[in-house]
Design a protein around this motif. Structure first.
Motif, short mmCIF file in Angstrom:
data_model
loop_
_atom_site.label_atom_id
_atom_site.label_comp_id
_atom_site.label_asym_id
_atom_site.label_seq_id
_atom_site.Cartn_x
_atom_site.Cartn_y
_atom_site.Cartn_z
N GLN A 9 0.83 -1.20 0.00
CA GLN A 9 0.00 0.00 0.00
C GLN A 9 0.86 1.25 0.00
O GLN A 9 0.55 2.25 -0.64
N TRP A 12 2.10 1.83 -3.42
CA TRP A 12 1.00 2.32 -4.26
C TRP A 12 0.79 3.81 -4.06
O TRP A 12 0.56 4.55 -5.02
N GLN A 13 0.90 4.28 -2.80
CA GLN A 13 0.73 5.70 -2.51
C GLN A 13 1.83 6.53 -3.18
O GLN A 13 1.57 7.58 -3.77
N GLY A 96 -4.96 9.55 -2.82
CA GLY A 96 -4.86 8.10 -2.76
C GLY A 96 -4.93 7.56 -1.34
O GLY A 96 -5.60 6.57 -1.07
N ARG A 97 -4.27 8.26 -0.41
CA ARG A 97 -4.30 7.83 0.99
C ARG A 97 -5.70 7.98 1.58
O ARG A 97 -6.16 7.12 2.35
N LYS A 99 -8.60 7.93 -0.07
CA LYS A 99 -9.47 6.90 -0.64
C LYS A 99 -9.20 5.54 0.01
O LYS A 99 -10.13 4.79 0.30
N GLN A 100 -7.93 5.27 0.24
CA GLN A 100 -7.55 4.01 0.87
C GLN A 100 -8.09 3.92 2.30
O GLN A 100 -8.57 2.88 2.74
N ARG A 101 -8.03 5.05 3.00
CA ARG A 101 -8.51 5.08 4.38
C ARG A 101 -10.02 4.92 4.45
O ARG A 101 -10.55 4.29 5.36
N SER A 103 -11.92 3.33 2.31
CA SER A 103 -12.37 2.02 1.84
C SER A 103 -11.86 0.94 2.79
O SER A 103 -10.78 1.06 3.37
N ASN A 105 -11.08 -2.08 1.92
CA ASN A 105 -9.98 -2.74 1.23
C ASN A 105 -9.80 -2.08 -0.13
O ASN A 105 -10.67 -1.36 -0.60
N ARG A 106 -8.70 -2.32 -0.77
CA ARG A 106 -8.35 -1.59 -2.00
C ARG A 106 -9.27 -1.92 -3.16
O ARG A 106 -9.34 -1.17 -4.13
N SER A 118 -12.59 12.62 -0.06
CA SER A 118 -11.18 12.36 -0.33
C SER A 118 -10.55 13.51 -1.10
O SER A 118 -9.45 13.98 -0.77
#
Length: 317
Positions: A9, A12-13, A96-97, A99-101, A103, A105-106, A118
């Motif tokens: 992750q 990915w960020q 991106g962070r 959205k990840q937070r 959700s 899961n990715r 976001s």
């Protein structure tokens, strides 16, 4: 979350940040002269001004080129490149962070409301980090042969002079409309982008009848990204443009008497409405659209393709 998932992750960020930074640089390099023209239109309120009067966008470009040369068309280029590269890099990283937070899961698709949250969060953080750079860019773009004030020689000289003459707080002039602009503009643009992206992906999935494991990125090409970027940008510009005018007018250099032309956002709004009417809040929108619609297309084409390349490289490691 396992250590391998956390590491994945994190990569990915940073991939989002790198892709955003490259996209930002490519965008500025291609469209900067239109940015200079837009800024000069935005602050020209038709009253006493040190700025030349331009009839339209084409006249402005030719007039600047004739009187000031290439240097005039690329005034403020370095802070613009720096600001855009840093802004896009930070924006995609924070976005991106966020959205990840939001959700679990990715692989989970976010709702429009969470995309909006976001984008708004990312916009506010970027604005606070980069306002001094944009302030300097605006002032450098407004320097013309008509100016009697001692000119700034560049980014460093501008920062040093502003802090000496006006204090640290001057670096955050225009921060209120900038925050409204950054949060609302980014939120509208990215929400529109994500929702339109879903529509195109769903349509292409049904048309191609691909395997359900095919990723969204595999279904879209550069033409799709250009259309998505341009369409989402038009919506964002039309709805948020007045904030750009207010910010630019607040960020002008104080006059020879040492006092700013406008004291705050409310003062700008009152004076603009009084002397120029509704149209005053949309001065410079033509070069802005000419600059930002293709720029947004370039940005998202570069961003999505750089992201694909980085992910492919990661898979091969």
């Amino acid at each position: 979350m396992s250590a391998s998932q956390s590491q994945s992750q994190s990569k990915w960020q940073w991939e989002n940040a790198i892709a955003g930074a490259v996209a930002g640089f490519a965008t500025v390099a291609a469209t900067h002269p239109l940015d200079v023209v837009r800024t000069r239109f935005q602050v020209n309120d038709g009253r006493v001004s040190n700025l030349p009067i331009y009839k339209n966008t084409a006249h402005a470009i030719f007039a600047i080129a004739r009187l000031e040369g290439l240097k005039g068309l690329y005034a403020g280029f370095f802070p613009s490149v720096l600001g855009s590269t840093v802004s896009w890099g930070l924006y995609f990283f924070f976005y991106g962070r966020a959205k990840q937070r939001y959700s679990k899961n990715r692989d989970e698709k976010l709702s429009p409301g969470l995309h909006l949250a976001s984008a708004a969060e990312a916009g506010a953080l970027v604005c606070l980090c980069t306002n001094p750079i944009w302030l300097v860019k605006t002032r450098l773009q407004l320097q013309t042969p008509l100016h009697q004030t001692q000119r700034y020689s560049g980014l460093y000289d501008a920062l040093k002079t502003i802090m000496r003459e006006e204090g640290w707080s001057a670096l955050y002039k225009g921060i209120v409309p900038a925050l409204f602009l950054q949060v609302s503009h980014g939120a509208i643009q990215f929400t529109a982008y994500e929702e339109l992206r879903k529509v195109i992906v769903d349509y292409k999935s049904k048309e191609s009848k691909r395997n359900h494991k095919t990723t969204d990125a595999d279904l879209l090409n550069s033409v799709d990204y250009a259309m998505l970027g341009g369409s989402s940008k038009v919506a964002a510009i039309i709805l948020t443009y007045p904030f750009q005018v207010i910010r630019a007018r607040l960020q002008q250099r104080p006059g020879t008497d040492g006092f700013p032309k406008y004291t705050d956002s409310w003062h700008v709004m009152k004076e603009t409405a009084r002397f120029e009417g509704f149209r005053g809040f949309y001065k410079g929108i033509t070069p802005n659209l000419l600059k930002n619609v293709p720029a947004a297309s370039i940005t998202f084409i570069v961003y999505e393709n750089v992201l694909k390349l980085l992910k492919l490289t990661r898979r091969n490691d």
